[in-house]
Scaffold this motif. Sequence first.
Motif, PDB file in Angstrom:
ATOM      1  N   ARG A 102     -15.602  67.507  71.407  1.00 40.71           N
ATOM      2  CA  ARG A 102     -16.334  66.503  70.615  1.00 40.71           C
ATOM      3  C   ARG A 102     -16.152  65.090  71.177  1.00 40.71           C
ATOM      4  O   ARG A 102     -15.876  64.154  70.450  1.00 40.71           O
ATOM      5  CB  ARG A 102     -15.924  66.569  69.152  1.00 40.71           C
ATOM      6  N   ARG A 103     -16.284  64.991  72.507  1.00 42.08           N
ATOM      7  CA  ARG A 103     -16.252  63.671  73.147  1.00 42.08           C
ATOM      8  C   ARG A 103     -17.359  63.605  74.187  1.00 42.08           C
ATOM      9  O   ARG A 103     -17.769  64.615  74.746  1.00 42.08           O
ATOM     10  CB  ARG A 103     -14.891  63.353  73.736  1.00 42.08           C
ATOM     11  N   ASP A 104     -17.818  62.394  74.446  1.00 43.07           N
ATOM     12  CA  ASP A 104     -18.971  62.205  75.306  1.00 43.07           C
ATOM     13  C   ASP A 104     -18.714  62.569  76.765  1.00 43.07           C
ATOM     14  O   ASP A 104     -17.662  62.286  77.322  1.00 43.07           O
ATOM     15  CB  ASP A 104     -19.465  60.758  75.238  1.00 43.07           C
ATOM     16  N   CYS A 105     -19.707  63.197  77.351  1.00 39.53           N
ATOM     17  CA  CYS A 105     -19.785  63.468  78.776  1.00 39.53           C
ATOM     18  C   CYS A 105     -21.255  63.775  79.037  1.00 39.53           C
ATOM     19  O   CYS A 105     -21.818  64.665  78.391  1.00 39.53           O
ATOM     20  CB  CYS A 105     -18.912  64.654  79.177  1.00 39.53           C
ATOM     21  N   ILE A 106     -21.862  63.029  79.938  1.00 39.68           N
ATOM     22  CA  ILE A 106     -23.283  63.256  80.223  1.00 39.68           C
ATOM     23  C   ILE A 106     -23.521  63.488  81.716  1.00 39.68           C
ATOM     24  O   ILE A 106     -24.625  63.314  82.212  1.00 39.68           O
ATOM     25  CB  ILE A 106     -24.157  62.095  79.696  1.00 39.68           C
ATOM     26  N   VAL A 107     -22.488  63.905  82.440  1.00 38.91           N
ATOM     27  CA  VAL A 107     -22.573  64.067  83.885  1.00 38.91           C
ATOM     28  C   VAL A 107     -23.670  65.049  84.287  1.00 38.91           C
ATOM     29  O   VAL A 107     -24.472  64.762  85.177  1.00 38.91           O
ATOM     30  CB  VAL A 107     -21.209  64.492  84.478  1.00 38.91           C
ATOM     31  N   CYS A 108     -23.739  66.214  83.656  1.00 37.01           N
ATOM     32  CA  CYS A 108     -24.726  67.210  84.070  1.00 37.01           C
ATOM     33  C   CYS A 108     -26.153  66.681  83.899  1.00 37.01           C
ATOM     34  O   CYS A 108     -27.012  66.888  84.753  1.00 37.01           O
ATOM     35  CB  CYS A 108     -24.534  68.538  83.349  1.00 37.01           C
ATOM     36  N   GLU A 109     -26.409  65.970  82.812  1.00 37.69           N
ATOM     37  CA  GLU A 109     -27.740  65.402  82.582  1.00 37.69           C
ATOM     38  C   GLU A 109     -28.037  64.325  83.619  1.00 37.69           C
ATOM     39  O   GLU A 109     -29.127  64.281  84.191  1.00 37.69           O
ATOM     40  CB  GLU A 109     -27.828  64.823  81.164  1.00 37.69           C
ATOM     41  N   GLU A 110     -27.064  63.477  83.897  1.00 37.86           N
ATOM     42  CA  GLU A 110     -27.260  62.403  84.877  1.00 37.86           C
ATOM     43  C   GLU A 110     -27.520  62.942  86.275  1.00 37.86           C
ATOM     44  O   GLU A 110     -28.320  62.395  87.023  1.00 37.86           O
ATOM     45  CB  GLU A 110     -26.030  61.493  84.935  1.00 37.86           C
TER      46      GLU A 110
ATOM     47  N   VAL B 135     -20.478  64.922  64.406  1.00 39.99           N
ATOM     48  CA  VAL B 135     -19.487  65.985  64.231  1.00 39.99           C
ATOM     49  C   VAL B 135     -18.153  65.349  63.851  1.00 39.99           C
ATOM     50  O   VAL B 135     -17.956  64.157  63.998  1.00 39.99           O
ATOM     51  CB  VAL B 135     -19.317  66.820  65.519  1.00 39.99           C
ATOM     52  N   ARG B 136     -17.240  66.171  63.382  1.00 38.47           N
ATOM     53  CA  ARG B 136     -15.893  65.690  63.062  1.00 38.47           C
ATOM     54  C   ARG B 136     -14.998  65.926  64.268  1.00 38.47           C
ATOM     55  O   ARG B 136     -14.972  67.009  64.830  1.00 38.47           O
ATOM     56  CB  ARG B 136     -15.349  66.406  61.838  1.00 38.47           C
ATOM     57  N   ASN B 137     -14.270  64.885  64.654  1.00 41.41           N
ATOM     58  CA  ASN B 137     -13.345  65.035  65.784  1.00 41.41           C
ATOM     59  C   ASN B 137     -12.039  65.681  65.304  1.00 41.41           C
ATOM     60  O   ASN B 137     -11.926  66.077  64.141  1.00 41.41           O
ATOM     61  CB  ASN B 137     -13.112  63.686  66.483  1.00 41.41           C
ATOM     62  N   GLY B 138     -11.062  65.756  66.193  1.00 38.56           N
ATOM     63  CA  GLY B 138      -9.794  66.389  65.857  1.00 38.56           C
ATOM     64  C   GLY B 138      -9.048  65.720  64.728  1.00 38.56           C
ATOM     65  O   GLY B 138      -8.222  66.331  64.054  1.00 38.56           O
TER      66      GLY B 138
END
Length: 87
Positions: free
Chosen positions: A15-23, A39-42
């Motif tokens: 539940r944290r951002d990562c947009i590498v594949c899209e970029e 979403v709810r994080n940890g």
Amino acid sequence: QAYINQNRCLPWAERRDCIVCEEMCPVPNKAIQLEKVEVRNGDGELVTVQRPYVVRDRCIGCGICEYKCPVSGEAAIRVYVPGGGTL
């Protein structure tokens, strides 16, 4: 075709951002799209993350997303060729 392992993908699993594949997707209209979701994080806090998903009819199976995925070990996005193998 590219497939996302939601158990390994950072936005899905942690539940944290990562947009590498899209970029990194070289397809002009992007075979990998991002969907903003709350979403709810940890810690139980409500956070907004962008979760990737594959637009199957746009994916050319190039494998760049898999190669560039920052997850250690096996990539969270894998490209499978027809017949069951991976690139």
